[in-house]
Enzyme design. Structure first.
Site, PDB file in Angstrom:
ATOM      1  CG  ASP A 467     -12.143 -19.705-102.832  1.00 32.22           C
ATOM      2  OD1 ASP A 467     -12.618 -18.676-103.357  1.00 32.22           O
ATOM      3  OD2 ASP A 467     -10.832 -19.953-102.698  1.00 32.22           O
ATOM      4  CG  HIS A 468     -18.689 -17.129-104.971  1.00 27.24           C
ATOM      5  ND1 HIS A 468     -19.064 -17.634-106.095  1.00 27.24           N
ATOM      6  CD2 HIS A 468     -19.982 -16.999-104.238  1.00 27.24           C
ATOM      7  CE1 HIS A 468     -20.412 -17.488-106.156  1.00 27.24           C
ATOM      8  NE2 HIS A 468     -21.069 -17.249-105.124  1.00 27.24           N
ATOM      9  NE  ARG A 469     -10.244 -17.144-103.895  1.00 28.98           N
ATOM     10  CZ  ARG A 469      -8.874 -17.214-103.415  1.00 28.98           C
ATOM     11  NH1 ARG A 469      -8.226 -16.328-103.723  1.00 28.98           N
ATOM     12  NH2 ARG A 469      -8.819 -18.110-102.469  1.00 28.98           N
ATOM     13  CB  CYS A 471     -17.594 -23.581-108.087  1.00 30.49           C
ATOM     14  SG  CYS A 471     -18.032 -23.782-106.520  1.00 30.49           S
TER      15      CYS A 471
END
Length: 497
Positions: A467-469, A471
């Site tokens: 999940d790019h949110r 890291c």
């Protein structure tokens, strides 16, 4: 004298709102004891045997095998013997403990007023209820198989063996004439639009709500004007009020366009498979993951020759065998200790990232019922032997279809060994609401440069979807690189043990 108690589908925990009847374990007329399993249901999480909190004789079952019921819908009714002294409550020895999440059986639930179906039409008391003439025939779902000569009245005035009507919204009109079951088409009370609606099944009410159908405007084709699911489906298709025979005639005589649904064209041909149970839960969860999580994937090839050699040495030393999945899980937990950003969840309402202190490791397992993800609790504190034992136990439960909701929920990170399907790589969908998933492909011999020379080594492809949110790519890349280093050189893992 007997008292009829209604047993409703209990809350099975973990926010589940419905379940599908897979197999009835009792029949109408069977004698059941307290906490005896009476039906096997399939939820979005697992197969569950539901125990009955009452002891007595089963007088009715609600729903056929394959029917989906919401939590709180009637499952069956049980005729319970009472003491000679009148009592308005069930005695203590006729109740059980809190056998399932969400309901206790220390005292019976509030009773609903029961009215015999013939009361749909009022009139003389000599009219016999519809369906009483069926005699020895098998009862329909939700219909009591009780001899009319043996019908007795419960303490609240209910007649044993008769359908249950919700007195608040479902009781039949009191002034309709009797004997309407013999009429064709089914009789509709003149004041039906002003009084309660003759509906028993909660599924019928839900279907009507979903499609905006006013049940008060429908003619029921069931006994005594009872509105059935087919009546609502006909209404959705724009031909409400037609009986099944009339519906067939109209469809044959009218142009094809007249019988077409008003909402959307119906696809013809092909096999229709209900999207429910485990398949439905997987579809909903993966769709939600795609909608909410901005995921990204990185991957790397790793030389697993040393890891395979280490496993052989462990198993050759005696003691319980160590699985490869357990070693990969141990590497995962060590990597998560170094990169805790990936052992997290996103709280959208609070707009916060929640880093979790414990690693509850899920692992994907393919079963005959579909894909399930059992969860190993506190994986970060387990040894390779303990992880192997837990993987074996949960895998066996998955194959038998007896995983509980607790076994399938609460994961914080997932390990997906898709190499068992003979594939090298994948871009897996994150198991919502987790933040990452590690994928492991098959381990096969490949040409590899080892110590400056070309050699044949055991190579595996590792992929991390995150999940790019929670890291950035640097953190995800560092995690995956550490995992690959541990696979290639087991000594790297020893530094953190």
């Amino acid at each position: 004298m007997a008292q009829v108690l209604e047993f409703k589908l209990p809350d099975l925990g973990e926010g589940l709102t419905e379940a599908e009847i897979v197999r009835w374990l009792v029949a109408v007329g069977d004698v059941v004891t307290i906490d005896q399993p009476v039906v096997e249901v399939e939820t979005a999480k697992a197969m569950v045997e539901v125990p009955c909190p009452y002891a007595g004789v089963v007088t009715a079952r609600f729903g056929e095998e394959g029917t989906e019921l919401p939590v709180g819908a009637p499952l069956l009714t049980v005729a319970v013997g009472v003491d000679e002294e009148p009592s308005t409550s069930t005695s203590e020895d006729e109740t059980s403990g809190n056998v399932l999440v969400g309901y206790g059986t220390g005292a019976p639930a509030a009773r609903r007023r029961r009215i015999r179906p013939s009361a749909l039409s009022g009139g003389s008391s000599g009219a016999s209820p519809a369906g009483a003439a069926n005699g020895a025939s098998d009862p329909a779902p939700g219909e009591a198989a009780v001899d009319p000569a043996e019908v007795s009245t419960s303490s609240d005035g209910a007649t044993v063996g008769e359908p249950i009507w919700d007195s608040a919204v479902e009781s039949p009109a009191p002034d309709a004439p009797r004997g309407v079951a013999a009429l064709a088409p089914p009789y509709v009370a003149p004041h039906a639009s002003e009084g309660p609606v003759a509906v028993i099944s909660p599924l019928v009410r839900r279907l009507a709500r979903q499609h905006g159908v006013d049940l008060r405007e429908l003619k029921g084709s069931g006994p005594d004007g009872l509105i059935l699911r087919a009546d609502v489906e006909y209404a959705v298709q724009g031909i409400a009020g037609e009986t099944r025979t009339q519906h067939t005639a109209v469809r044959q005589a009218a142009p094809a366009s007249a019988a077409a649904p008003t909402t959307a064209p119906t696809l013809t041909g092909g096999e229709r498979i209900p999207l429910r149970g485990v398949r439905g839960a997987v579809a909903e969860k993966l769709s939600r993951s795609r909608r909410e999580i901005p995921d990204a994937t990185c991957w790397v090839d790793a030389d697993a020759t040393e890891l395979m050699a280490a496993r052989r040495a462990m198993n050759a030393a005696g003691g319980p065998k160590i699985s490869l999945l357990a070693l990969l899980a141990r590497i995962c937990t060590a990597a998560l200790a170094r990169y805790p950003e990936l052992n997290a969840q996103v709280d959208l309402e609070a707009r916060e990232i929640v880093r979790l202190p414990a690693v509850h490791l899920g692992f994907a397992a393919q079963t005959e019922r579909g894909l399930v993800v059992p969860v190993v609790r506190d994986a970060h504190g387990r040894t390779a032997e303990s992880l192997t034992e837990e993987f074996t136990r949960l895998t066996e439960k998955a194959r038998q279809g007896v995983l509980t909701p607790t076994d399938l929920t609460g994961g914080t990170f997932t390990l997906n060994n898709y190499g068992v399907f003979g594939v090298d790589g994948s871009t897996p969908i994150i198991n919502h609401p987790e933040a990452a998933m590690l994928g492991v492909g098959r381990i096969i011999p490949k040409p590899w440069v080892h110590e400056g020379e070309l050699a044949v080594r055991q190579v595996v492809q590792l992929s991390l979807t995150f999940d790019h949110r929670v890291c950035d790519g640097g953190t995800a890349g560092g995690f995956l690189r550490y995992v690959a280093d541990c696979v290639e050189q087991s000594a790297v893992l020893l530094r953190t043990l």
